[in-house]
Design a protein around this motif. Structure first.
Motif, PDB file in Angstrom:
ATOM      1  N   VAL A   1     110.483  91.548  39.351  1.00  0.00           N
ATOM      2  CA  VAL A   1     111.673  91.855  38.057  1.00  0.00           C
ATOM      3  C   VAL A   1     112.149  93.326  38.788  1.00  0.00           C
ATOM      4  CG1 VAL A   1     111.494  93.203  35.906  1.00  0.00           C
ATOM      5  CG2 VAL A   1     110.161  91.024  36.087  1.00  0.00           C
ATOM      6  N   GLY A   2     111.250  94.605  39.370  1.00  0.00           N
ATOM      7  CA  GLY A   2     111.750  95.624  39.621  1.00  0.00           C
ATOM      8  C   GLY A   2     113.160  95.576  41.029  1.00  0.00           C
ATOM      9  N   ALA A   3     112.131  94.030  41.770  1.00  0.00           N
ATOM     10  CA  ALA A   3     113.470  93.975  43.190  1.00  0.00           C
ATOM     11  C   ALA A   3     114.442  93.902  42.680  1.00  0.00           C
ATOM     12  CB  ALA A   3     112.838  92.752  44.041  1.00  0.00           C
ATOM     13  N   ALA A   4     114.754  92.944  40.988  1.00  0.00           N
ATOM     14  CA  ALA A   4     116.111  92.659  40.890  1.00  0.00           C
ATOM     15  C   ALA A   4     116.754  93.483  40.641  1.00  0.00           C
ATOM     16  CB  ALA A   4     115.747  91.138  39.662  1.00  0.00           C
ATOM     17  N   ALA A   5     116.036  94.956  39.746  1.00  0.00           N
ATOM     18  CA  ALA A   5     116.571  95.589  39.038  1.00  0.00           C
ATOM     19  C   ALA A   5     117.363  96.289  40.072  1.00  0.00           C
ATOM     20  CB  ALA A   5     115.773  96.713  38.069  1.00  0.00           C
ATOM     21  N   VAL A   6     116.567  96.373  41.310  1.00  0.00           N
ATOM     22  CA  VAL A   6     117.125  97.366  42.384  1.00  0.00           C
ATOM     23  C   VAL A   6     118.477  96.693  42.993  1.00  0.00           C
ATOM     24  CG1 VAL A   6     116.493  97.918  44.987  1.00  0.00           C
ATOM     25  CG2 VAL A   6     115.043  97.882  43.383  1.00  0.00           C
ATOM     26  N   VAL A   7     118.638  94.680  42.199  1.00  0.00           N
ATOM     27  CA  VAL A   7     119.771  94.893  42.902  1.00  0.00           C
ATOM     28  C   VAL A   7     120.715  94.591  42.215  1.00  0.00           C
ATOM     29  CG1 VAL A   7     121.201  92.525  43.526  1.00  0.00           C
ATOM     30  CG2 VAL A   7     118.544  92.568  44.242  1.00  0.00           C
TER      31      VAL A   7
ATOM     32  N   ALA B   1     107.411  95.600  53.383  1.00  0.00           N
ATOM     33  CA  ALA B   1     108.147  96.433  54.792  1.00  0.00           C
ATOM     34  C   ALA B   1     109.271  96.927  54.523  1.00  0.00           C
ATOM     35  CB  ALA B   1     107.151  95.371  56.060  1.00  0.00           C
ATOM     36  N   MET B   2     110.557  95.569  54.463  1.00  0.00           N
ATOM     37  CA  MET B   2     111.387  96.371  53.819  1.00  0.00           C
ATOM     38  C   MET B   2     111.611  97.637  52.642  1.00  0.00           C
ATOM     39  SD  MET B   2     113.454  92.686  54.198  1.00  0.00           S
ATOM     40  CE  MET B   2     112.662  91.937  52.973  1.00  0.00           C
ATOM     41  N   ALA B   3     110.835  97.775  52.037  1.00  0.00           N
ATOM     42  CA  ALA B   3     110.918  97.993  50.230  1.00  0.00           C
ATOM     43  C   ALA B   3     111.704  99.653  50.065  1.00  0.00           C
ATOM     44  CB  ALA B   3     109.929  98.068  49.308  1.00  0.00           C
ATOM     45  N   SER B   4     110.501 100.222  51.148  1.00  0.00           N
ATOM     46  CA  SER B   4     111.205 102.125  50.655  1.00  0.00           C
ATOM     47  C   SER B   4     112.162 102.220  51.628  1.00  0.00           C
ATOM     48  CB  SER B   4     109.786 102.636  51.171  1.00  0.00           C
ATOM     49  OG  SER B   4     109.017 102.933  50.888  1.00  0.00           O
ATOM     50  N   PRO B   5     112.426 101.667  53.330  1.00  0.00           N
ATOM     51  CA  PRO B   5     113.725 102.311  54.196  1.00  0.00           C
ATOM     52  C   PRO B   5     114.555 101.842  53.617  1.00  0.00           C
ATOM     53  CG  PRO B   5     111.955 100.367  54.791  1.00  0.00           C
ATOM     54  CD  PRO B   5     111.277 101.512  53.843  1.00  0.00           C
ATOM     55  N   VAL B   6     115.056 100.440  52.881  1.00  0.00           N
ATOM     56  CA  VAL B   6     116.226  99.763  52.133  1.00  0.00           C
ATOM     57  C   VAL B   6     116.868 100.748  50.872  1.00  0.00           C
ATOM     58  CG1 VAL B   6     117.326  97.436  51.746  1.00  0.00           C
ATOM     59  CG2 VAL B   6     115.881  97.585  53.361  1.00  0.00           C
ATOM     60  N   ALA B   7     115.471 100.661  50.292  1.00  0.00           N
ATOM     61  CA  ALA B   7     115.865 101.378  48.712  1.00  0.00           C
ATOM     62  C   ALA B   7     116.744 102.990  49.119  1.00  0.00           C
ATOM     63  CB  ALA B   7     114.687 101.845  48.224  1.00  0.00           C
ATOM     64  N   ALA B   8     116.078 103.616  50.021  1.00  0.00           N
ATOM     65  CA  ALA B   8     116.596 104.741  50.312  1.00  0.00           C
ATOM     66  C   ALA B   8     118.338 104.562  51.278  1.00  0.00           C
ATOM     67  CB  ALA B   8     116.050 105.503  51.472  1.00  0.00           C
ATOM     68  N   LEU B   9     118.151 103.567  51.659  1.00  0.00           N
ATOM     69  CA  LEU B   9     119.390 103.659  52.084  1.00  0.00           C
ATOM     70  C   LEU B   9     120.770 103.027  50.691  1.00  0.00           C
ATOM     71  CD1 LEU B   9     119.272 101.286  55.506  1.00  0.00           C
ATOM     72  CD2 LEU B   9     119.557 103.081  55.396  1.00  0.00           C
ATOM     73  N   LEU B  10     120.119 102.351  50.098  1.00  0.00           N
ATOM     74  CA  LEU B  10     121.028 101.408  49.196  1.00  0.00           C
ATOM     75  C   LEU B  10     121.159 103.424  48.450  1.00  0.00           C
ATOM     76  CD1 LEU B  10     122.632  99.229  47.610  1.00  0.00           C
ATOM     77  CD2 LEU B  10     120.296  98.993  46.145  1.00  0.00           C
ATOM     78  N   ALA B  11     120.460 103.922  47.576  1.00  0.00           N
ATOM     79  CA  ALA B  11     120.397 104.504  46.903  1.00  0.00           C
ATOM     80  C   ALA B  11     121.346 105.999  48.012  1.00  0.00           C
ATOM     81  CB  ALA B  11     119.252 106.475  47.025  1.00  0.00           C
TER      82      ALA B  11
ATOM     83  N   VAL C   1     126.158  97.631  39.891  1.00  0.00           N
ATOM     84  CA  VAL C   1     126.560  98.448  38.906  1.00  0.00           C
ATOM     85  C   VAL C   1     126.605  99.417  39.316  1.00  0.00           C
ATOM     86  CG1 VAL C   1     126.302  96.336  37.245  1.00  0.00           C
ATOM     87  CG2 VAL C   1     124.672  98.760  37.529  1.00  0.00           C
ATOM     88  N   ALA C   2     126.773  99.998  41.074  1.00  0.00           N
ATOM     89  CA  ALA C   2     127.134 101.427  40.799  1.00  0.00           C
ATOM     90  C   ALA C   2     125.855 101.995  40.756  1.00  0.00           C
ATOM     91  CB  ALA C   2     128.158 102.149  41.509  1.00  0.00           C
ATOM     92  N   SER C   3     124.125 101.961  39.702  1.00  0.00           N
ATOM     93  CA  SER C   3     123.341 102.637  38.801  1.00  0.00           C
ATOM     94  C   SER C   3     122.609 103.475  39.787  1.00  0.00           C
ATOM     95  CB  SER C   3     123.128 102.154  37.769  1.00  0.00           C
ATOM     96  OG  SER C   3     121.969 102.881  37.323  1.00  0.00           O
ATOM     97  N   TYR C   4     122.620 104.364  39.459  1.00  0.00           N
ATOM     98  CA  TYR C   4     121.343 105.589  41.053  1.00  0.00           C
ATOM     99  C   TYR C   4     119.934 105.058  39.838  1.00  0.00           C
ATOM    100  CZ  TYR C   4     118.008 108.183  43.175  1.00  0.00           C
ATOM    101  OH  TYR C   4     116.604 108.773  43.840  1.00  0.00           O
ATOM    102  N   PRO C   5     120.244 104.822  38.573  1.00  0.00           N
ATOM    103  CA  PRO C   5     119.002 105.856  38.027  1.00  0.00           C
ATOM    104  C   PRO C   5     118.814 103.953  37.182  1.00  0.00           C
ATOM    105  CG  PRO C   5     120.657 106.586  36.803  1.00  0.00           C
ATOM    106  CD  PRO C   5     121.252 106.643  37.499  1.00  0.00           C
ATOM    107  N   LEU C   6     119.036 103.033  37.380  1.00  0.00           N
ATOM    108  CA  LEU C   6     119.165 101.643  37.098  1.00  0.00           C
ATOM    109  C   LEU C   6     118.062 101.331  38.802  1.00  0.00           C
ATOM    110  CD1 LEU C   6     118.443  98.731  35.514  1.00  0.00           C
ATOM    111  CD2 LEU C   6     120.374  98.408  36.620  1.00  0.00           C
TER     112      LEU C   6
END
Length: 414
Positions: A90-96, A30-40, A101-106
């Motif tokens: 694994v995807g969640a670890a890649a987001v972290v 439930a946290m994934a999509s909104p938090v991904a947007a904030l981090l991006a 490293v402040a990489s949007y593609p990653l």
């Protein structure tokens, strides 16, 4: 020596494992999509790129649906569902790492991979049907869907504490929730792998005298089989329409209320009412599907969606009570249609083709929701939310007419 298997005991164990795993999955995802947007947005400063990151988990679930179903068909539910959760971790670890490293593609690639867990969570509801008697299929699906209720209630509230944890670890803001997501998905993958034994799909095959996947040609064979099966086609379209209408109308409701001056607390409460409609009565709709037939419960779901459209098309953003009532009807309509449609799809195809057919359904459902969500924004921007409600009623009515005509011809399968 012949081993006697208590199929009902295995089914009860399967349901318990699926409920537990689904609860954890729903809470963390439930946290994934909104938090991904904030981090991006923090990394790029772009609202557009943040929006892309927000839909990445949905896109990842859509892209993973058919490959995961193919893997499941070959290796069983236990490995299929567990693998989907593990890839999501694994995807969640890649987001972290992308945040560090402040990489949007990653970050974006990680969010896509995290979506694989969405595909696994959707397919988990079908794992409940492999060993169940046909007259209890709806209840099995409804029970697993109901387990997602806790995610809508608890999940979003974990974002703040999770983010505080990231600060203690010296990680960037908004990465903490993805640490929790990764840990939760590892937990669900491990629980599924360890406890979903014997594998319900493989056991069902062995009870039919099959020792391997009998339809090795995979995707194309499934596509041809579904294309030539009228009952399956209707079920696929019904599930896709029900889901797309729900997502489109629900997503724009918060904007509708905000434009009317509602506070964030009111908007959150309205969405909670909608989520309660989606999940709380899912076992009831499953029971009704078993008692009176999936087509009747699907018809009930379509009528509830039409009632929701009728209520919402008459509202302004100031009509908080009416909007909440419409969203409650929307959630109930989705629940009835989703549970009944999933049961009808499972009944409409042969056992050996079910995992792949179910994966096709999840792909079509999520693609329709993504398209509907994009169109919904344009409709609201140019014509307003009431027109979105009116337009959403059109595909719902068309599905209802399609089923009615099929029933009159006597070709629909219950």
């Amino acid at each position: 020596m012949v081993t006697v298997v208590d199929v009902r005991a295995v089914q009860r164990r399967t349901i318990r494992v699926l409920i537990g795993a689904q609860m954890v999955f729903a809470v963390v995802m439930a946290m994934a999509s909104p938090v991904a947007a904030l981090l991006a947005q923090q990394i790029t400063g772009s609202a557009g790129l943040a929006g892309l990151a927000q839909v990445a988990t949905v896109a990842g679930g859509m892209l993973a649906s058919v490959p995961l179903a193919e893997f499941t068909a070959r290796r069983g539910r236990r490995l299929g569902v567990a693998a989907g959760y593990l890839v999501g971790a694994v995807g969640a670890a890649a987001v972290v790492l992308g945040g560090v490293v402040a990489s949007y593609p990653l970050l974006f690639a990680g969010a896509l991979l995290t979506g694989t867990a969405v595909a696994a969570g959707l397919q988990a509801r079908f794992a409940a049907t492999d060993l169940v008697e046909p007259e209890r299929r709806g209840r099995a699906i409804g029970t697993v869907v109901w387990a997602s209720t806790i995610g809508g209630v608890v999940g979003p509230s974990l974002a703040g504490p999770s983010d505080s944890a990231s600060a203690l670890l010296g990680l960037p803001q908004f990465t903490g929730p993805f640490l929790v997501i990764g840990a939760g998905l590892v937990l669900t993958a491990a629980a599924t792998f360890v406890w979903l034994r014997p594998d319900p799909l493989l056991l069902a095959r062995s009870l039919r005298g099959e020792t391997h996947d009998p339809r090795g040609q995979g995707v194309m064979r499934t596509a041809r089989a579904l294309a030539g099966n009228p009952a399956a086609r209707r079920s696929l379209v019904a599930i896709a329409v029900v889901h797309a209408v729900m997502v489109s109308v629900m997503n724009m409701a918060s904007l509708h209320l905000h434009h009317g001056g509602s506070t964030l607390r009111v908007v959150g409460f309205a969405i909670s009412v909608h989520l309660a409609g989606m999940f709380l009565l899912a076992p009831v709709f499953g029971w009704l599907s078993d008692r009176i037939g999936g087509r009747r419960v699907l018809a009930l779901g379509l009528l509830l969606l039409l009632a929701s459209a009728a209520v919402l098309q008459s509202t302004s953003g100031h009509d908080t009570g009416l909007v909440m009532g419409g969203l409650l009807l929307l959630g109930l309509g989705w629940s009835a249609g989703f549970v009944a449609g999933s049961s009808l799809l499972t009944a409409s195809v042969d056992e050996e083709l079910r995992p792949r057919a179910q994966g096709f359904s999840d792909l079509l459902m999520q693609a329709a929701a993504a398209a509907g969500g994009l169109l919904a924004g344009s409709v609201v921007e140019f014509w307003g939310y009431p027109w979105l409600a009116r337009i959403s009623a059109v595909p719902v009515a068309l599905v209802a007419i399609w089923y009615l005509l099929a029933a009159r011809r006597g070709t629909a399968r219950a």
